[in-house]
Design a protein around this motif. Sequence first.
Motif, PDB file in Angstrom:
ATOM      1  N   GLN A 119       0.841  -1.204   0.000  1.00  0.00           N
ATOM      2  CA  GLN A 119       0.000   0.000   0.000  1.00  0.00           C
ATOM      3  C   GLN A 119       0.874   1.251   0.000  1.00  0.00           C
ATOM      4  O   GLN A 119       0.606   2.221  -0.720  1.00  0.00           O
ATOM      5  N   THR A 120       1.911   1.226   0.820  1.00  0.00           N
ATOM      6  CA  THR A 120       2.819   2.375   0.887  1.00  0.00           C
ATOM      7  C   THR A 120       3.534   2.579  -0.445  1.00  0.00           C
ATOM      8  O   THR A 120       3.692   3.714  -0.917  1.00  0.00           O
ATOM      9  N   THR A 123       1.148   4.060  -2.962  1.00  0.00           N
ATOM     10  CA  THR A 123       0.940   5.480  -2.648  1.00  0.00           C
ATOM     11  C   THR A 123       2.101   6.321  -3.176  1.00  0.00           C
ATOM     12  O   THR A 123       1.905   7.360  -3.814  1.00  0.00           O
ATOM     13  N   LYS A 124       3.309   5.847  -2.929  1.00  0.00           N
ATOM     14  CA  LYS A 124       4.486   6.571  -3.414  1.00  0.00           C
ATOM     15  C   LYS A 124       4.488   6.645  -4.935  1.00  0.00           C
ATOM     16  O   LYS A 124       4.799   7.682  -5.536  1.00  0.00           O
ATOM     17  N   ILE A 127       1.623   9.133  -6.103  1.00  0.00           N
ATOM     18  CA  ILE A 127       1.960  10.515  -5.776  1.00  0.00           C
ATOM     19  C   ILE A 127       3.179  10.972  -6.576  1.00  0.00           C
ATOM     20  O   ILE A 127       3.241  12.112  -7.059  1.00  0.00           O
ATOM     21  N   LEU A 230      -7.028  12.166  -1.399  1.00  0.00           N
ATOM     22  CA  LEU A 230      -6.403  10.847  -1.509  1.00  0.00           C
ATOM     23  C   LEU A 230      -6.827   9.937  -0.371  1.00  0.00           C
ATOM     24  O   LEU A 230      -7.204   8.780  -0.580  1.00  0.00           O
ATOM     25  N   ILE A 231      -6.792  10.447   0.860  1.00  0.00           N
ATOM     26  CA  ILE A 231      -7.128   9.578   1.990  1.00  0.00           C
ATOM     27  C   ILE A 231      -8.627   9.322   2.087  1.00  0.00           C
ATOM     28  O   ILE A 231      -9.050   8.309   2.626  1.00  0.00           O
ATOM     29  N   HIS A 234      -9.081   6.646  -0.727  1.00  0.00           N
ATOM     30  CA  HIS A 234      -8.306   5.437  -0.486  1.00  0.00           C
ATOM     31  C   HIS A 234      -8.078   5.301   1.018  1.00  0.00           C
ATOM     32  O   HIS A 234      -6.987   5.590   1.526  1.00  0.00           O
ATOM     33  N   VAL A 237      -4.944   3.760   2.559  1.00  0.00           N
ATOM     34  CA  VAL A 237      -3.754   4.613   2.571  1.00  0.00           C
ATOM     35  C   VAL A 237      -3.715   5.404   3.860  1.00  0.00           C
ATOM     36  O   VAL A 237      -2.679   5.517   4.520  1.00  0.00           O
ATOM     37  N   CYS A 238      -4.862   5.954   4.246  1.00  0.00           N
ATOM     38  CA  CYS A 238      -4.960   6.722   5.487  1.00  0.00           C
ATOM     39  C   CYS A 238      -4.595   5.853   6.679  1.00  0.00           C
ATOM     40  O   CYS A 238      -3.810   6.259   7.547  1.00  0.00           O
ATOM     41  N   LEU A 241      -0.836   5.144   6.784  1.00  0.00           N
ATOM     42  CA  LEU A 241      -0.087   6.320   7.217  1.00  0.00           C
ATOM     43  C   LEU A 241      -0.204   6.514   8.723  1.00  0.00           C
ATOM     44  O   LEU A 241       0.774   6.820   9.405  1.00  0.00           O
TER      45      LEU A 241
END
Length: 272
Positions: A119-120, A123-124, A127, A230-231, A234, A237-238, A241
């Motif tokens: 997931q991280t 996200t990277k 973004i 975004l959060i 998704h 993702v939140c 984080l």
Amino acid sequence: MYLVGEQFPYISEVISELQLIPAQLVNGLPSQAANIYLDSVADLYAQHDPDQIFLICEGKLAGSINQREVFYMQEGDIVGLRQGFNLPKCKYSSKDPIELIPYDRKAFFQHIQADPARQTLLTKYLIGYAAVLADGLSRLTPYTSKPATGFLQVKAGDTIISEGEQADHVFILMTGRAEVYVRGVKVGNIYQDEIFGAMAMFTQEKRSATVMAKDDCTLTAVPKEQFINLIQTHPRVCLNLMENMARRINSLNQKLASSDSGDPATSVEIMG
């Protein structure tokens, strides 16, 4: 992926790093079928299932929107993530041979959701490429003093965010190192690929720490509104984080609590 036109050296470096991510995202995910070999293709999704995504093994695809070539996707890129959104059609074509690995779109996202690390990475990846596109767009639009999504170059010793200021952006440290200070006391480090500055977005408060560049750094800056969107769209993702921030906050609070000051008020959340 890279944009049509001239690329600045730092953009090429970031793109090279981002292109390593898709192979990690599909690691362990069975392909939907055997590799696809095409001598050329006029419109990839006119010939193949729109519920498929593809990892490019060899070759290059041109991405065209409104009959205009906008970007190219090359070896290591994943194609088809934008499918399913209410956006103008993007046509992927190639005049040269290309090799693709097909994956089921639904299975791909289930694979991502099953692992916080993936997931991280996703996200990277998203973004990062949003910033690449924004950087290219910034060269086509008049200068504005308002910050937008894109890359920032900062020198060693420069302040990236300041304690007490309003939180307008979330940052990803693409290259270099940074240091975190609370009330003038160093409380931690930020390393390549880490996301920082998100805490104030969640709390709606001012920055609780200062972050300074230890080395010359390249950053991706994401405006508050885009980060919130975004959060919201998704939620995993939140959650990821918040879990990462909680671990770092706990570690850094322990360091502050054990400092010579002995003042419990210095145990603060330093994610900015």
